[in-house]
Design an enzyme around this catalytic site. Structure first.
Site, PDB file in Angstrom:
ATOM      1  N   ASP A 232       0.754  -1.142   0.129  1.00 23.24           N
ATOM      2  CA  ASP A 232      -0.044  -0.069  -0.119  1.00 23.24           C
ATOM      3  C   ASP A 232       0.973   1.153   0.122  1.00 23.24           C
ATOM      4  OD1 ASP A 232      -3.149   0.557   0.856  1.00 23.24           O
ATOM      5  OD2 ASP A 232      -1.854   2.049   1.161  1.00 23.24           O
TER       6      ASP A 232
ATOM      7  N   ASN B  10     -13.008  -2.950   2.589  1.00 26.46           N
ATOM      8  CA  ASN B  10     -13.936  -1.855   2.608  1.00 26.46           C
ATOM      9  C   ASN B  10     -14.924  -1.875   1.386  1.00 26.46           C
ATOM     10  OD1 ASN B  10     -12.490  -0.869   4.995  1.00 26.46           O
ATOM     11  ND2 ASN B  10     -11.064   0.261   3.745  1.00 26.46           N
TER      12      ASN B  10
ATOM     13  N   GLY C 116     -15.879   2.954   3.807  1.00 27.01           N
ATOM     14  CA  GLY C 116     -14.711   3.665   3.579  1.00 27.01           C
ATOM     15  C   GLY C 116     -13.804   3.355   2.169  1.00 27.01           C
ATOM     16  N   GLN C 117     -14.592   2.871   1.344  1.00 24.30           N
ATOM     17  CA  GLN C 117     -13.842   2.345   0.183  1.00 24.30           C
ATOM     18  C   GLN C 117     -13.471   3.690  -0.781  1.00 24.30           C
ATOM     19  OE1 GLN C 117     -15.980  -0.219  -2.111  1.00 24.30           O
ATOM     20  NE2 GLN C 117     -14.439  -0.678  -3.763  1.00 24.30           N
TER      21      GLN C 117
ATOM     22  N   HIS D  62     -10.596  -5.056  -3.197  1.00 23.47           N
ATOM     23  CA  HIS D  62      -9.200  -5.267  -2.610  1.00 23.47           C
ATOM     24  C   HIS D  62      -9.503  -5.652  -1.491  1.00 23.47           C
ATOM     25  CE1 HIS D  62     -10.112  -1.017  -2.516  1.00 23.47           C
ATOM     26  NE2 HIS D  62      -9.617  -1.123  -1.284  1.00 23.47           N
TER      27      HIS D  62
ATOM     28  N   HIS E 278      -7.012  -5.584   2.024  1.00 25.89           N
ATOM     29  CA  HIS E 278      -5.910  -4.973   2.972  1.00 25.89           C
ATOM     30  C   HIS E 278      -5.748  -6.082   3.625  1.00 25.89           C
ATOM     31  CE1 HIS E 278      -6.679  -0.506   2.141  1.00 25.89           C
ATOM     32  NE2 HIS E 278      -7.912  -1.006   1.966  1.00 25.89           N
TER      33      HIS E 278
HETATM   34  P1  AMP Z   1      -9.691   1.718   0.082  1.00 27.47           P
HETATM   35  O1  AMP Z   1      -9.819   2.880   1.064  1.00 27.47           O
HETATM   36  O2  AMP Z   1     -10.113   0.631   1.101  1.00 27.47           O
HETATM   37  O3  AMP Z   1     -10.550   1.575  -1.029  1.00 27.47           O
HETATM   38  O4  AMP Z   1      -8.326   1.578  -0.176  1.00 27.47           O
HETATM   39  C1  AMP Z   1      -7.611   2.020  -0.901  1.00 27.47           C
HETATM   40  C2  AMP Z   1      -6.065   1.792  -0.702  1.00 27.47           C
HETATM   41  O5  AMP Z   1      -5.222   1.921  -1.876  1.00 27.47           O
HETATM   42  C3  AMP Z   1      -5.548   2.943   0.371  1.00 27.47           C
HETATM   43  O6  AMP Z   1      -5.122   2.390   1.557  1.00 27.47           O
HETATM   44  C4  AMP Z   1      -4.529   3.647  -0.513  1.00 27.47           C
HETATM   45  O7  AMP Z   1      -3.327   4.003   0.090  1.00 27.47           O
HETATM   46  C5  AMP Z   1      -4.092   2.645  -1.643  1.00 27.47           C
HETATM   47  N1  AMP Z   1      -3.608   2.979  -2.915  1.00 27.47           N
HETATM   48  C6  AMP Z   1      -4.222   3.998  -3.529  1.00 27.47           C
HETATM   49  N2  AMP Z   1      -3.492   4.099  -4.839  1.00 27.47           N
HETATM   50  C7  AMP Z   1      -2.345   3.502  -4.672  1.00 27.47           C
HETATM   51  C8  AMP Z   1      -1.113   3.037  -5.488  1.00 27.47           C
HETATM   52  N3  AMP Z   1      -1.067   3.743  -6.766  1.00 27.47           N
HETATM   53  N4  AMP Z   1      -0.227   2.100  -5.014  1.00 27.47           N
HETATM   54  C9  AMP Z   1      -0.533   1.310  -3.875  1.00 27.47           C
HETATM   55  N5  AMP Z   1      -1.599   1.687  -3.224  1.00 27.47           N
HETATM   56  C10 AMP Z   1      -2.498   2.588  -3.418  1.00 27.47           C
END
Ligand code: AMP
Ligand code: ZN
Length: 114
Positions: free
Chosen positions: A30, A87, A93-94, A100, A102
């Site tokens: 991340d 999420n 919180g998505q 995806h 985490h």
């Molecule tokens: P969510 O808030 O559950 O949709 O998670 C999205 C996640 O994607 C967040 O933890 C971001 O830090 C991560 N994220 C967004 N852009 C990138 C990227 N280019 N490379 C790696 N992680 C990313």
């Protein structure tokens, strides 16, 4: 999907720190880690969220969890434990509309979540 940031990571248009890849899923660290170990595992197929799972694509989630278990062993986080988070939607919180999971580890997490 052309304007999806995670699809762009999958097809190499955006660089990422990839830690695992096979024909169905990819895992990468991340960008904004919330714990010492924080990576995402995503199916290569563009599925917006859990709301869009069905009997044809749900096997990808099972595969994702098998990969999470294998990576946890490989990274040595399996014995102490870790948290897997999905999420879904606005209240969940998505922020990226490509399903995806985490995987967070190497610190203690509280419950209930914020
Ligand atoms: P969510 O808030 O559950 O949709 O998670 C999205 C996640 O994607 C967040 O933890 C971001 O830090 C991560 N994220 C967004 N852009 C990138 C990227 N280019 N490379 C790696 N992680 C990313
Ligand atoms: Zn996508």
């Amino acid at each position: 999907m052309t304007d999806c940031i995670f699809c762009k990571i999958i097809n190499g248009e955006i660089p990422s720190d990839i830690i695992y890849e096979d024909d169905k899923v990819i895992a990468f660290n991340d960008l904004n880690p919330q714990s010492p170990v924080h990576f995402l595992v995503i199916p290569k197929e563009h599925i917006e969220s859990v709301n869009y799972l069905d009997s044809k694509n749900a096997n990808l989630v099972a595969h994702t969890f098998l990969v999470i278990g294998k990576l946890a062993k490989k990274l040595g986080i399996d014995e102490k434990g870790y948290r897997v988070v999905n999420n879904c939607g606005e209240n969940g919180g998505q922020t990226v509309p490509h399903i995806h999971f985490h995987v967070l580890a190497s610190r203690k997490f509280s419950w209930p979540p914020g």
